[in-house]
Design a protein around this motif. Structure first.
Motif, PDB file in Angstrom:
ATOM      1  N   HIS A 127      -3.986   8.139  -5.685  1.00 12.74           N
ATOM      2  CA  HIS A 127      -2.537   8.240  -5.452  1.00 12.74           C
ATOM      3  C   HIS A 127      -1.849   8.885  -6.634  1.00 12.74           C
ATOM      4  O   HIS A 127      -1.023   9.762  -6.497  1.00 12.74           O
ATOM      5  CB  HIS A 127      -1.917   6.853  -5.258  1.00 12.74           C
ATOM      6  CG  HIS A 127      -2.430   6.154  -4.060  1.00 12.74           C
ATOM      7  ND1 HIS A 127      -2.535   6.763  -2.857  1.00 12.74           N
ATOM      8  CD2 HIS A 127      -2.885   4.896  -3.902  1.00 12.74           C
ATOM      9  CE1 HIS A 127      -3.043   5.899  -1.992  1.00 12.74           C
ATOM     10  NE2 HIS A 127      -3.260   4.767  -2.608  1.00 12.74           N
ATOM     11  N   GLY A 163       0.063   6.616   2.010  1.00 10.62           N
ATOM     12  CA  GLY A 163      -0.612   6.696   0.735  1.00 10.62           C
ATOM     13  C   GLY A 163      -1.442   7.942   0.555  1.00 10.62           C
ATOM     14  O   GLY A 163      -2.622   7.871   0.257  1.00 10.62           O
ATOM     15  N   TRP A 193      -5.805  -4.088   3.034  1.00 12.03           N
ATOM     16  CA  TRP A 193      -5.682  -3.323   1.790  1.00 12.03           C
ATOM     17  C   TRP A 193      -4.415  -3.785   1.076  1.00 12.03           C
ATOM     18  O   TRP A 193      -3.311  -3.625   1.602  1.00 12.03           O
ATOM     19  CB  TRP A 193      -5.621  -1.841   2.145  1.00 12.03           C
ATOM     20  CG  TRP A 193      -5.159  -0.941   1.043  1.00 12.03           C
ATOM     21  CD1 TRP A 193      -5.242  -1.157  -0.292  1.00 12.03           C
ATOM     22  CD2 TRP A 193      -4.546   0.347   1.197  1.00 12.03           C
ATOM     23  NE1 TRP A 193      -4.730  -0.098  -0.989  1.00 12.03           N
ATOM     24  CE2 TRP A 193      -4.292   0.841  -0.097  1.00 12.03           C
ATOM     25  CE3 TRP A 193      -4.198   1.124   2.293  1.00 12.03           C
ATOM     26  CZ2 TRP A 193      -3.686   2.076  -0.312  1.00 12.03           C
ATOM     27  CZ3 TRP A 193      -3.602   2.350   2.074  1.00 12.03           C
ATOM     28  CH2 TRP A 193      -3.353   2.831   0.793  1.00 12.03           C
ATOM     29  N   ASP A 194      -4.585  -4.402  -0.083  1.00 14.30           N
ATOM     30  CA  ASP A 194      -3.439  -4.775  -0.906  1.00 14.30           C
ATOM     31  C   ASP A 194      -3.252  -3.696  -1.957  1.00 14.30           C
ATOM     32  O   ASP A 194      -4.131  -3.490  -2.799  1.00 14.30           O
ATOM     33  CB  ASP A 194      -3.684  -6.109  -1.626  1.00 14.30           C
ATOM     34  CG  ASP A 194      -4.036  -7.226  -0.666  1.00 14.30           C
ATOM     35  OD1 ASP A 194      -3.312  -7.370   0.341  1.00 14.30           O
ATOM     36  OD2 ASP A 194      -5.024  -7.937  -0.917  1.00 14.30           O
ATOM     37  N   GLY A 195      -2.159  -3.025  -1.898  1.00 14.75           N
ATOM     38  CA  GLY A 195      -1.866  -1.982  -2.888  1.00 14.75           C
ATOM     39  C   GLY A 195      -0.571  -2.293  -3.591  1.00 14.75           C
ATOM     40  O   GLY A 195       0.064  -3.313  -3.316  1.00 14.75           O
ATOM     41  N   LEU A 249     -10.388  -0.080  -7.917  1.00 14.63           N
ATOM     42  CA  LEU A 249     -10.314  -0.696  -6.589  1.00 14.63           C
ATOM     43  C   LEU A 249     -11.356  -1.801  -6.508  1.00 14.63           C
ATOM     44  O   LEU A 249     -12.526  -1.559  -6.762  1.00 14.63           O
ATOM     45  CB  LEU A 249     -10.604   0.358  -5.507  1.00 14.63           C
ATOM     46  CG  LEU A 249     -10.624  -0.167  -4.088  1.00 14.63           C
ATOM     47  CD1 LEU A 249      -9.217  -0.483  -3.600  1.00 14.63           C
ATOM     48  CD2 LEU A 249     -11.273   0.835  -3.144  1.00 14.63           C
ATOM     49  N   THR A 281       0.804  -4.705   1.764  1.00 16.88           N
ATOM     50  CA  THR A 281      -0.495  -4.880   2.428  1.00 16.88           C
ATOM     51  C   THR A 281      -0.542  -4.104   3.737  1.00 16.88           C
ATOM     52  O   THR A 281       0.447  -4.075   4.471  1.00 16.88           O
ATOM     53  CB  THR A 281      -0.730  -6.380   2.701  1.00 16.88           C
ATOM     54  OG1 THR A 281      -0.816  -7.048   1.449  1.00 16.88           O
ATOM     55  CG2 THR A 281      -2.012  -6.621   3.471  1.00 16.88           C
ATOM     56  N   ALA A 331      -7.471   3.939  -0.334  1.00 11.01           N
ATOM     57  CA  ALA A 331      -6.948   2.794  -1.095  1.00 11.01           C
ATOM     58  C   ALA A 331      -7.091   2.943  -2.597  1.00 11.01           C
ATOM     59  O   ALA A 331      -6.566   2.127  -3.347  1.00 11.01           O
ATOM     60  CB  ALA A 331      -7.684   1.530  -0.661  1.00 11.01           C
ATOM     61  N   SER A 332      -7.801   3.973  -3.023  1.00 13.71           N
ATOM     62  CA  SER A 332      -8.049   4.106  -4.456  1.00 13.71           C
ATOM     63  C   SER A 332      -6.780   4.511  -5.183  1.00 13.71           C
ATOM     64  O   SER A 332      -6.244   5.591  -4.944  1.00 13.71           O
ATOM     65  CB  SER A 332      -9.143   5.149  -4.660  1.00 13.71           C
ATOM     66  OG  SER A 332      -9.252   5.434  -6.012  1.00 13.71           O
ATOM     67  N   PRO A 333      -6.259   3.669  -6.080  1.00 15.34           N
ATOM     68  CA  PRO A 333      -4.987   3.974  -6.725  1.00 15.34           C
ATOM     69  C   PRO A 333      -5.057   5.217  -7.592  1.00 15.34           C
ATOM     70  O   PRO A 333      -4.066   5.930  -7.729  1.00 15.34           O
ATOM     71  CB  PRO A 333      -4.690   2.728  -7.569  1.00 15.34           C
ATOM     72  CG  PRO A 333      -5.925   1.925  -7.599  1.00 15.34           C
ATOM     73  CD  PRO A 333      -6.819   2.384  -6.508  1.00 15.34           C
ATOM     74  N   SER A 376      -5.484  -1.806  -6.680  1.00 14.06           N
ATOM     75  CA  SER A 376      -5.648  -2.091  -5.256  1.00 14.06           C
ATOM     76  C   SER A 376      -6.859  -2.978  -5.013  1.00 14.06           C
ATOM     77  O   SER A 376      -7.802  -2.980  -5.797  1.00 14.06           O
ATOM     78  CB  SER A 376      -5.881  -0.788  -4.495  1.00 14.06           C
ATOM     79  OG  SER A 376      -4.691  -0.098  -4.301  1.00 14.06           O
ATOM     80  N   ILE A 408       1.956   2.055   0.253  1.00 10.00           N
ATOM     81  CA  ILE A 408       1.618   1.198   1.400  1.00 10.00           C
ATOM     82  C   ILE A 408       2.883   0.486   1.829  1.00 10.00           C
ATOM     83  O   ILE A 408       3.643   0.028   1.000  1.00 10.00           O
ATOM     84  CB  ILE A 408       0.608   0.114   1.033  1.00 10.00           C
ATOM     85  CG1 ILE A 408      -0.605   0.739   0.369  1.00 10.00           C
ATOM     86  CG2 ILE A 408       0.200  -0.666   2.257  1.00 10.00           C
ATOM     87  CD1 ILE A 408      -1.573  -0.302  -0.119  1.00 10.00           C
TER      88      ILE A 408
END
Ligand code: FMN
Ligand code: SF4
Ligand code: FES
Length: 576
Positions: free
Chosen positions: A91, A128, A62-64, A43, A68, A86-88, A10, A114
């Motif tokens: 997830h 997310g 936020w691009d995940g 991230l 986006t 946003a932290s992958p 991300s 996302i």
């Protein structure tokens, strides 16, 4: 907005252009960078140029892995929440823990963490795994999520601004990854200067600095002057109140502009160039200087990239911030170290400019469009917009409108589409104290005029606006609501012209002062019946006898408001 390729980590793109910085964007960026350190590199956080919906700043995209999402009105205190969201890694953990669809969350559109559209309407949290976060913080973020499918974004066609908001403006590598300097290299290797000029001529590009003069024709004029030194100058003065289009290019994608300038230099045979930026744009100056240093270091400037026949270097010159220094002859005087006063033309700068040499002077947006034209081909570019006004134009939409920011659309787009659909219509509703329904749109700044609401179906192109007594100008578009008296608006612009007049010629120096005094009478409802005629006569005199565009255009806001809203002037006449 562009999504990351599936499977990549991300990233958060935080706007650190001037608009968002003034709303706390820089503190937010720092807080995000600090918070992201704990994510072990999964991230990334970067500062980018304008994301266009400036009125909701500071903004973060936020691009995940799934697309986006965009958030607005953020505060630095929310940095930790945004990073956790946003932290992958989080997830993955949540998925493994099977927490993905607990109560309170609503994983949107399948399993994507996302999705590119909002769930604001349903009131669900941001996508997310929001469930793992303190509920109130996530609910706050969810309410700040902006719909990327909304007309503000969906109806735009970013060409000049295509990389603005996507790339880190301080990174030459990122610019190169997105194709920066590829067209310059192509020109140097494959196209003669004549071929480059032909492409620009055939594209039909018209100068974006205000007058809409055909760019190809200007380039030909410079190139075809007798042998000898010649110069390229980028006009980045942008003094019009309400205009910030050029600033966004300078701050958000400086390499795009540098490439456009270098191509122009190659096409007209210039070895030296200047970017003239006003002192009030310190961030733009710093970014342009950094970009220039990077490009020099890689041999893109100051040397011979690909061919020994192209020797070109340029310099950033800082202007003192006088509006009149945007006028081309005043600007050239200022670069030469003289007072920034206009001089009569001809000779035009294309014939005799800096130190008497042929000088190409173009606006930022004009030059930033050049690499796009060469990439697309002149025919494809000319197919956008209208036959006489091809291409896209960036507008700075502000005033009494719901969505304020930058709007890039094909020329010929109806004013209604820009203001009502993209801009979301007037801010206030009828009957609301202090505001009201949409009354007019003021275009072209102090040189322009007002278009009344019942002409909103007008296509926005050079000729249509002029026919209504308004002007494209450089792209400022101020929405005026029924709470604003037109004589007051006209006086506002006249006060600007009074304070910005260089004083060289009497009609402008004395005429604008007299016009402002006359307007005062209408604003304060103490005008005499004869004042209306005096106002019209003085407008015509100042327009017809001033030396430069500042004085010639200063009466325009008065004349256009008189044309469409005469009754408001008549009601400013005191009774017997
Ligand atoms: C008072 C005045 C201010 C101007 N300010 C600007 C400006 O800030 N930026 C700009 O590009 N052109 C400005 N212009 C227009 C320039 O004189 C010139 O026409 C333009 O830079 C040419 O570039 P273009 O052909 O790419 O539009 C101004 C003109 C006048 C009369
Ligand atoms: S019109 Fe105004 S700004 Fe232009 S030269 Fe005359 S006094 Fe100066
Ligand atoms: S300045 Fe941040 S979105 Fe425009």
């Amino acid at each position: 907005m562009i999504a990351l390729p599936p499977g990549s980590a991300s990233q958060l793109r935080c706007c650190h252009a001037s608009g968002c910085r003034s709303a706390g964007g820089e503190a937010l960026l720092q807080a995000l960078q600090e918070a992201a350190r704990d994510t072990g590199g999964t991230l990334t956080v970067k500062g980018v140029g304008c994301l266009r919906l400036c009125g909701r700043g500071p903004l973060v995209a936020w691009d995940g892995p799934g697309g986006t999402a965009l958030f607005g009105d953020l505060r630095p205190a929310q940095a930790g929440d945004l990073v956790r969201l946003a932290s992958p890694g989080d997830h993955e953990e949540r998925r493994r823990d099977g927490q993905g669809s607990q109560a309170g969350s609503q994983p949107a559109r399948g399993s994507d963490p996302i999705v590119p559209s909002t769930d604001q309407d349903t009131g669900s949290a941001a996508p997310g795994g929001a469930e793992a976060q303190p509920e109130a913080a996530m609910a706050a973020l969810a309410s700040q999520r902006l719909d990327l499918e909304q007309p503000f974004f969906a109806l735009q066609r970013p060409l000049v601004l295509e990389h603005c908001g996507l790339i880190d403006p301080d990174s030459l590598d990122e610019a190169l990854e997105r194709g920066a300097y590829a067209q310059l290299q192509r020109c140097l290797r494959e196209l003669s200067p004549e071929q480059v000029r032909a492409e620009i001529r055939l594209s039909g590009l018209r100068g974006r600095g205000g007058a809409g003069y055909p760019t190809g024709l200007k380039w030909d004029t410079v190139a075809l002057q007798p042998e000898g030194p010649r110069y390229v100058v980028c006009n980045a003065d942008e003094g019009d109140p309400g205009a910030f289009m050029n600033r966004s290019v300078l701050e958000g994608d400086p390499h795009r502009l540098l490439e456009g300038i270098a191509i122009a230099a190659y096409a007209v045979g210039a070895e030296r160039g200047y970017i003239y930026v006003r002192a009030e744009y310190p961030l733009a100056i710093a970014r342009m200087r950094r970009a220039l240093a990077q490009a020099r270091q890689r041999g893109l400037f100051g040397g011979a990239p690909g061919t020994a026949s192209f020797q070109f270097d340029l310099e950033v010159r800082v202007g003192a911030g006088a509006y009149v220094c945007g006028e081309e002859t005043a600007l050239l005087a200022s670069i030469q170290g003289r007072r920034g006063c206009p001089r009569p033309r001809p000779p035009f700068p294309a014939q005799s400019g800096l130190w008497g040499a042929p000088t190409l002077i173009n606006n930022v947006e004009t030059l930033a469009t050049v690499p796009v034209i060469l990439r697309m081909g002149s025919e494809a570019y000319a197919a956008i917009g209208t036959p006489t006004s091809p291409g896209t134009k960036v507008f700075a939409l502000s005033g009494a409108v719901r969505h304020t920011g930058l709007v890039e659309v094909p020329l010929g787009t109806a004013l209604r589409t820009i203001v009502e659909t993209i801009g979301g219509g007037s801010l206030e509703q009828p009957g609301v104290p202090g505001g009201g329904a949409l009354k007019a749109v003021q275009t072209g700044g102090p040189s322009g005029g007002c278009i009344p609401a019942d002409h909103l179906d007008t296509p926005v192109d050079y000729e249509s606006l002029r026919a209504l007594g308004a002007m494209m100008g450089s792209g400022g578009m101020v929405v005026v609501d029924t709470g604003t008296p037109m004589p007051l608006l006209a006086r506002h612009f006249m006060a600007f012209s009074v304070s910005e007049s260089c004083g060289k010629c009497v009609p402008c120096r004395a005429g604008t002062v007299q016009l402002a005094a006359l307007l005062d009478r209408f604003v304060e409802h103490r005008a005499e019946p004869a004042d209306l005629q005096r106002l019209e006569q003085l407008c015509a005199m100042v327009r017809d006898t001033s030396l430069c565009g500042l004085g010639q255009a200063a009466p325009s806001p008065v004349l256009s408001t008189l044309r469409w809203f005469r009754a408001e002037y008549e009601s400013g006449i005191a009774g017997p």
